[in-house]
Write a protein that holds these residues in place. Structure first.
Motif, PDB file in Angstrom:
ATOM      1  N   ALA A 169      -6.835 -63.098 -34.442  1.00  0.00           N
ATOM      2  CA  ALA A 169      -5.640 -63.269 -33.615  1.00  0.00           C
ATOM      3  C   ALA A 169      -5.215 -61.939 -33.007  1.00  0.00           C
ATOM      4  O   ALA A 169      -4.867 -61.865 -31.828  1.00  0.00           O
ATOM      5  N   PHE A 170      -5.279 -60.867 -33.801  1.00  0.00           N
ATOM      6  CA  PHE A 170      -4.915 -59.545 -33.285  1.00  0.00           C
ATOM      7  C   PHE A 170      -5.869 -59.123 -32.182  1.00  0.00           C
ATOM      8  O   PHE A 170      -5.461 -58.588 -31.146  1.00  0.00           O
ATOM      9  N   ALA A 171      -7.161 -59.371 -32.391  1.00  0.00           N
ATOM     10  CA  ALA A 171      -8.154 -59.000 -31.381  1.00  0.00           C
ATOM     11  C   ALA A 171      -7.918 -59.749 -30.081  1.00  0.00           C
ATOM     12  O   ALA A 171      -8.040 -59.183 -28.990  1.00  0.00           O
ATOM     13  N   LEU A 172      -7.594 -61.015 -30.191  1.00  0.00           N
ATOM     14  CA  LEU A 172      -7.358 -61.810 -28.988  1.00  0.00           C
ATOM     15  C   LEU A 172      -6.158 -61.287 -28.193  1.00  0.00           C
ATOM     16  O   LEU A 172      -6.130 -61.381 -26.965  1.00  0.00           O
ATOM     17  N   LEU A 173      -5.201 -60.691 -28.908  1.00  0.00           N
ATOM     18  CA  LEU A 173      -4.018 -60.168 -28.236  1.00  0.00           C
ATOM     19  C   LEU A 173      -4.223 -58.770 -27.668  1.00  0.00           C
ATOM     20  O   LEU A 173      -3.521 -58.353 -26.750  1.00  0.00           O
ATOM     21  N   THR A 174      -5.193 -58.020 -28.221  1.00  0.00           N
ATOM     22  CA  THR A 174      -5.344 -56.612 -27.840  1.00  0.00           C
ATOM     23  C   THR A 174      -6.631 -56.318 -27.098  1.00  0.00           C
ATOM     24  O   THR A 174      -6.904 -55.173 -26.782  1.00  0.00           O
ATOM     25  N   ALA A 175      -7.435 -57.331 -26.801  1.00  0.00           N
ATOM     26  CA  ALA A 175      -8.749 -57.079 -26.220  1.00  0.00           C
ATOM     27  C   ALA A 175      -8.764 -57.194 -24.710  1.00  0.00           C
ATOM     28  O   ALA A 175      -9.767 -57.541 -24.114  1.00  0.00           O
ATOM     29  N   GLY A 176      -7.659 -56.902 -24.062  1.00  0.00           N
ATOM     30  CA  GLY A 176      -7.649 -56.903 -22.607  1.00  0.00           C
ATOM     31  C   GLY A 176      -8.617 -55.887 -22.053  1.00  0.00           C
ATOM     32  O   GLY A 176      -8.934 -54.897 -22.705  1.00  0.00           O
ATOM     33  N   PRO A 177      -9.101 -56.078 -20.855  1.00  0.00           N
ATOM     34  CA  PRO A 177     -10.125 -55.195 -20.322  1.00  0.00           C
ATOM     35  C   PRO A 177      -9.670 -53.765 -20.121  1.00  0.00           C
ATOM     36  O   PRO A 177     -10.470 -52.845 -20.213  1.00  0.00           O
ATOM     37  N   GLY A 178      -8.397 -53.515 -19.848  1.00  0.00           N
ATOM     38  CA  GLY A 178      -7.925 -52.153 -19.672  1.00  0.00           C
ATOM     39  C   GLY A 178      -8.508 -51.520 -18.427  1.00  0.00           C
ATOM     40  O   GLY A 178      -9.071 -52.171 -17.557  1.00  0.00           O
ATOM     41  N   SER A 179      -8.388 -50.196 -18.338  1.00  0.00           N
ATOM     42  CA  SER A 179      -8.815 -49.487 -17.133  1.00  0.00           C
ATOM     43  C   SER A 179     -10.318 -49.479 -16.956  1.00  0.00           C
ATOM     44  O   SER A 179     -10.820 -49.295 -15.862  1.00  0.00           O
ATOM     45  N   ALA A 180     -11.063 -49.647 -18.033  1.00  0.00           N
ATOM     46  CA  ALA A 180     -12.520 -49.562 -17.940  1.00  0.00           C
ATOM     47  C   ALA A 180     -13.150 -50.885 -17.520  1.00  0.00           C
ATOM     48  O   ALA A 180     -14.343 -50.948 -17.262  1.00  0.00           O
ATOM     49  N   GLY A 181     -12.368 -51.967 -17.451  1.00  0.00           N
ATOM     50  CA  GLY A 181     -12.920 -53.261 -17.127  1.00  0.00           C
ATOM     51  C   GLY A 181     -13.570 -53.897 -18.338  1.00  0.00           C
ATOM     52  O   GLY A 181     -13.687 -53.293 -19.402  1.00  0.00           O
ATOM     53  N   THR A 182     -13.987 -55.151 -18.193  1.00  0.00           N
ATOM     54  CA  THR A 182     -14.622 -55.860 -19.290  1.00  0.00           C
ATOM     55  C   THR A 182     -16.018 -55.302 -19.542  1.00  0.00           C
ATOM     56  O   THR A 182     -16.817 -55.184 -18.614  1.00  0.00           O
ATOM     57  N   PRO A 183     -16.362 -54.962 -20.788  1.00  0.00           N
ATOM     58  CA  PRO A 183     -17.684 -54.402 -21.072  1.00  0.00           C
ATOM     59  C   PRO A 183     -18.798 -55.405 -20.772  1.00  0.00           C
ATOM     60  O   PRO A 183     -18.608 -56.617 -20.894  1.00  0.00           O
ATOM     61  N   GLY A 184     -19.971 -54.893 -20.403  1.00  0.00           N
ATOM     62  CA  GLY A 184     -21.140 -55.740 -20.213  1.00  0.00           C
ATOM     63  C   GLY A 184     -21.829 -56.021 -21.531  1.00  0.00           C
ATOM     64  O   GLY A 184     -21.554 -55.371 -22.538  1.00  0.00           O
ATOM     65  N   LYS A 185     -22.735 -56.982 -21.523  1.00  0.00           N
ATOM     66  CA  LYS A 185     -23.376 -57.392 -22.781  1.00  0.00           C
ATOM     67  C   LYS A 185     -24.254 -56.304 -23.377  1.00  0.00           C
ATOM     68  O   LYS A 185     -24.505 -56.294 -24.585  1.00  0.00           O
ATOM     69  N   ASP A 186     -24.719 -55.350 -22.577  1.00  0.00           N
ATOM     70  CA  ASP A 186     -25.552 -54.262 -23.085  1.00  0.00           C
ATOM     71  C   ASP A 186     -24.778 -52.947 -23.206  1.00  0.00           C
ATOM     72  O   ASP A 186     -25.381 -51.887 -23.406  1.00  0.00           O
TER      73      ASP A 186
END
Length: 210
Positions: free
Chosen positions: A27-44
């Motif tokens: 639940a904490f991760a879901l609330l704090t895992a926004g992409p932020g300034s770096a954008g969403t990480p890629g799978k690699d």
């Protein structure tokens, strides 16, 4: 020393507590895992690679700690084991929660630690997928040990486990693009280095070395 053979309600209670820890972490991760300034990480990306690999690494630490809690009645070792269970189950939930939010797979066809640039520098063997992880043979030995023998083996295995974890977390703190991963990885380095020192003292108190 008489080994504790915890069965029934104590283990059920511990299992229930672990489920609550993981759900809280997710639940904490879901609330704090926004992409932020770096954008969403890629799978690699280092962020995703670290999240996948450290989740596996943490899973084994929790497994070893659950084993030793049932093999000794030494309160110091049992307290350390509980701390590892609580902390690393929580962090594992956060790592998996971030992957969920990022829409990334929780497994990869690439070898572990590829994101660190390790390539094939480490060869997985007998269940030890990454540096510091215990082999299947070592886990069987821990399961069969009692009392002081179980304590010493656990402390040695967990010291090596933490050393491998610190190397991985330090790389993530340096390579990750998202602030939440960098912060968590840096915190892991501090926490696990402190526990390595603690375990060295506990081994010395038992007349053993790392």
């Amino acid at each position: 020393m008489t080994a504790v053979r915890g069965t029934g309600r104590p283990l059920l209670a511990l299992g229930g507590a672990m489920v609550l820890v993981v759900l809280s972490a997710l639940a904490f991760a879901l609330l704090t895992a926004g992409p932020g300034s770096a954008g969403t990480p890629g799978k690699d990306s280092p962020d995703a690679g670290f999240a996948r690999d450290m989740a596996i690494h943490h899973q084994q630490a929790v497994e070893m700690s659950l084993i030793v809690r049932d093999r000794t009645d030494d309160e110091d070792v049992r307290r350390l084991a509980y701390d590892v269970i609580n902390t690393q189950a929580n962090q594992r939930g956060m790592l998996l929660g971030w992957l969920e939010v990022w829409g990334l797979p929780k497994s990869s066809s690439e070898p572990p630690m590829t994101w660190m640039g390790h390539g094939m520098a480490y060869t997985p063997h007998d269940g030890a997928l990454m540096p510091g992880m215990a082999t299947n043979a070592e886990l069987r030995r821990l399961n069969a040990a009692d009392g002081k023998a179980a304590e010493v083996l656990y402390l040695r295995l967990m010291t090596a486990h933490h050393q491998g974890g610190v190397e991985m977390a330090a790389a993530a703190a340096d390579l990750a693009r998202t602030e939440q991963v960098k912060r968590l990885a840096a915190g892991m380095v501090r926490g696990q280095e402190a526990e390595i020192g603690l375990m060295a003292d506990m081994l010395a108190a038992r007349g053993a070395s790392t």
